[in-house]
Enzyme design. Structure first.
Site, PDB file in Angstrom:
ATOM      1  N   CYS A   1       0.827  -1.216   0.000  1.00 49.40           N
ATOM      2  CA  CYS A   1       0.000   0.000   0.000  1.00 49.40           C
ATOM      3  C   CYS A   1       0.856   1.258   0.000  1.00 49.40           C
ATOM      4  O   CYS A   1       0.328   2.362  -0.112  1.00 49.40           O
ATOM      5  CB  CYS A   1      -0.947   0.009   1.196  1.00 49.40           C
ATOM      6  SG  CYS A   1      -1.371  -1.616   1.801  1.00 49.40           S
TER       7      CYS A   1
ATOM      8  N   SER B   1     -11.051   1.351   5.217  1.00 44.82           N
ATOM      9  CA  SER B   1     -11.086   2.014   3.919  1.00 44.82           C
ATOM     10  C   SER B   1     -11.733   1.063   2.911  1.00 44.82           C
ATOM     11  O   SER B   1     -11.731  -0.142   3.104  1.00 44.82           O
ATOM     12  CB  SER B   1      -9.673   2.393   3.479  1.00 44.82           C
ATOM     13  OG  SER B   1      -8.830   1.269   3.491  1.00 44.82           O
TER      14      SER B   1
ATOM     15  N   ILE C   1     -12.840  -0.594  -1.040  1.00 43.09           N
ATOM     16  CA  ILE C   1     -12.241  -1.090  -2.283  1.00 43.09           C
ATOM     17  C   ILE C   1     -12.399   0.033  -3.306  1.00 43.09           C
ATOM     18  O   ILE C   1     -13.502   0.533  -3.506  1.00 43.09           O
ATOM     19  CB  ILE C   1     -12.997  -2.340  -2.780  1.00 43.09           C
ATOM     20  CG1 ILE C   1     -12.932  -3.463  -1.751  1.00 43.09           C
ATOM     21  CG2 ILE C   1     -12.520  -2.771  -4.155  1.00 43.09           C
ATOM     22  CD1 ILE C   1     -11.596  -4.124  -1.609  1.00 43.09           C
TER      23      ILE C   1
ATOM     24  N   LYS D   1      -9.992   6.560   4.066  1.00 40.53           N
ATOM     25  CA  LYS D   1     -11.333   6.153   4.471  1.00 40.53           C
ATOM     26  C   LYS D   1     -12.408   6.682   3.516  1.00 40.53           C
ATOM     27  O   LYS D   1     -13.319   5.960   3.145  1.00 40.53           O
ATOM     28  CB  LYS D   1     -11.608   6.645   5.905  1.00 40.53           C
ATOM     29  CG  LYS D   1     -13.025   6.415   6.394  1.00 40.53           C
ATOM     30  CD  LYS D   1     -13.313   4.927   6.578  1.00 40.53           C
ATOM     31  CE  LYS D   1     -14.794   4.617   6.647  1.00 40.53           C
ATOM     32  NZ  LYS D   1     -15.424   4.562   5.313  1.00 40.53           N
TER      33      LYS D   1
ATOM     34  N   HIS E   1      -9.155   4.180  -1.259  1.00 42.88           N
ATOM     35  CA  HIS E   1      -7.808   3.645  -1.113  1.00 42.88           C
ATOM     36  C   HIS E   1      -7.478   2.651  -2.226  1.00 42.88           C
ATOM     37  O   HIS E   1      -7.484   1.447  -2.022  1.00 42.88           O
ATOM     38  CB  HIS E   1      -7.705   2.980   0.277  1.00 42.88           C
ATOM     39  CG  HIS E   1      -6.363   2.421   0.605  1.00 42.88           C
ATOM     40  ND1 HIS E   1      -5.180   2.927   0.101  1.00 42.88           N
ATOM     41  CD2 HIS E   1      -5.997   1.383   1.418  1.00 42.88           C
ATOM     42  CE1 HIS E   1      -4.164   2.225   0.588  1.00 42.88           C
ATOM     43  NE2 HIS E   1      -4.623   1.279   1.379  1.00 42.88           N
TER      44      HIS E   1
END
Ligand SMILES: [Zn+2]
Lengths: 386, 140
Positions: free
Chosen positions: A86, A210, A212, A331, A335
């Site tokens: 990430c 968060s 998809i 959030k 993300h």
């Protein structure tokens, strides 16, 4: 060797579930927007770095560097794909930073992208899990939310952090996202709704997590000299720092602190010759609301254990003393894992430039972004200023 | 190519079936899973194989309610970080225990269980899970 590294322009695709677009569409969209914003010509761009976590599993396509150069019609310039889970977007920024600093390239297009909605929810979950230590965590039943739940439970036990405080982070970030045209969720989220949402992995609720997201972000980075050719008001990357921690969460002595964040933030502040009080705005990696709480502590906004209190007291609101995630954060902005680190810099660019519209933090001269990979095994920090 | 997952599981059977890690004779630290290099002593480290006793306590835990395909049938299940008596922690499921009765600090011991199966035609993975010691022996 270039003394200063500048940002000449930025661009983003809309973040969300973009079912009628594929990975190349959104990446091209973000890249073109950045090129137009910076006012550079395609021929000025000497290289591309592209951050992505797992296009191979999410979409079946790898080799994104060449793909980006090809789709962008940028000729035969080199392209570097960068992966750090990430934190891939932050890593792509940092690679461009290092390449410019070293004198190897003068103008680079940095991209970050992820297309997550082409697979179903459980497949997406499995793909994200590989950012932790898959063989010793994921394979034994620990999902990604479960690993963050480990941290949250311990933080609650050790410091008295509450379910309400975890929920207030989501409420704040959704409120901020209302004014971000690129955000996935541009609507407020009442506290009761967050606190009544089901558990993904106790004590992590669905709305503590968060979403998809599909999305891409782009930034044009260049030397100070070049930046002055393109714009009268360049923004500078004042420092870039990175650190690592154990891949498996269970290997860490204290799971309520992300050591790599503490380390990389300290280095970034030293290199920018400033202290945390000199930072006016923060983009902190809130993949789960507990991570925003931990990060406010780890970067030094508040002391250890006071992260829950900070959000409760409004310290981290746009009009608070230390505004965190005016963009809506992971959030609410969304993300798309490989794009997030670049999107954080896009937000800081607008904030420092003073053109963030209704979500503008007043009198912003300097911003700091923390982009983490996995459960904190990678941390990348950038400080952006005028 | 090996049948899906076979070699992957087979090559770590000592670790995952017996909880076998290693111990550094130089600094006296234990590691699980075994490490190729002692992070403390590096080249001065002297690593020997060590089989853990399989006793420990829960350091932190969660109840998984949304899981990927491999674990869907087990939902909701307890997963925890277990701190072994020798020092290191590992991640494992907790079984033989109600969701309501699990707590941080609870004494647990290792047991041998089925972890998951790799779909139709795939292999069945076995390995360690943990259960409350109270349940078996009646005392801590
Ligand atoms: Zn040692």
């Amino acid at each position: 060797m270039s003394k200063k590294v500048a940002i000449a322009g930025v661009g983003m695709s809309k973040f969300g579930e973009l079912w009628n677009k594929n990975l190349r569409d959104i990446t091209l969209e973000a890249g073109m927007a950045a090129i137009i914003d910076a006012g550079v010509a395609g021929a000025d761009i000497e290289a591309v770095t592209i951050g992505n976590m797992s296009a191979g599993r999410f979409t079946g396509q790898e080799h994104l560097g060449a793909l980006a150069v090809d789709m962008g019609g940028l000729g035969d310039i080199p392209a570097y794909s960068v992966e750090a889970a990430c934190a891939s977007g932050g890593a792509a920024i940092r690679h461009a930073y290092m390449a410019i600093k070293s004198g190897e390239h003068d103008v680079i297009l940095v991209l970050g992208c992820e297309k997550m909605s082409d697979v179903n929810q459980t497949e997406a979950m499995k793909t994200i899990s590989v950012a932790s230590d898959w063989e010793w965590e994921g394979m034994l039943g620990a999902t990604f939310p479960a690993l963050y739940a480990f941290m949250a439970r311990k933080h609650m036990l050790d410091y008295g952090t509450t379910d309400e405080q975890l929920s207030l982070v989501a409420v704040k970030n959704h409120k901020n996202a209302v004014d971000n045209p690129y955000a996935q969720f541009r609507r407020e989220l009442p506290l009761e709704v967050v606190m009544n949402s089901g558990y993904l992995a106790d004590p992590i609720r669905l709305l503590h997590s968060s979403p998809i997201t599909d999305g891409a972000a782009g930034v044009i980075m260049c030397t100070e000299e070049k930046a002055k050719e393109f714009t009268d008001t360049p923004i500078y990357v004042e420092s870039s720092a990175q650190a690592s921690d154990t891949l498996a969460l269970h290997e860490r002595e204290d799971i309520t602190t992300m050591g790599a964040v503490v380390e990389s933030t300290g280095t970034a502040l030293d290199r920018a010759k400033c202290s945390i009080e000199d930072i006016d705005v923060f983009e902190l990696h809130d993949s789960f609301t507990i991570s925003e709480i931990m990060l406010t502590e780890d970067v030094g906004i508040v002391e250890k254990g006071k992260g829950g209190e900070a959000v409760e007291k409004g310290l981290t609101q746009i009009d608070g003393e230390y505004p965190v995630n005016p963009s809506g954060g992971l959030k609410a902005r969304g993300h798309p894992v490989g794009a997030t680190g670049v999107a954080q810099l896009v937000e800081l660019y607008h904030q420092v430039k003073g053109d963030a519209g209704k979500r503008q933090v007043p009198d912003t001269e300097r911003g700091l972004a923390v982009n983490i990979g996995g459960t904190g095994a990678t941390s990348i920090v950038h400080i952006v200023g005028r | 190519m090996a049948e899906h997952g076979v070699a992957k599981v087979w090559r770590k059977q000592q670790e995952i079936y017996r909880i076998q890690g290693n111990h550094c004779k130089t600094c006296d630290r234990h590691f699980f899973p075994p490490r190729p290099v002692c992070p403390e002593c590096r080249r001065k480290g002297d690593l020997e194989t060590y089989k853990f006793k399989g006793l420990g306590k829960i350091h932190t835990f969660s109840v998984v309610r949304q899981a990927p395909e491999d674990f869907k049938r087990q939902v909701p299940y307890i997963v925890a970080q277990v701190e072994l008596d020798e020092g290191p922690r590992l991640t494992a499921q907790i079984v033989n225990c109600d969701i309501e009765s699990v707590y941080v600090g609870m004494r647990v011991r290792a047991c041998f269980r089925k972890i998951t199966e790799y779909g139709p035609g795939g292999i069945i993975v076995y390995g360690y899970k943990f259960e409350p010691t109270m349940r078996v022996t009646g005392h801590e």
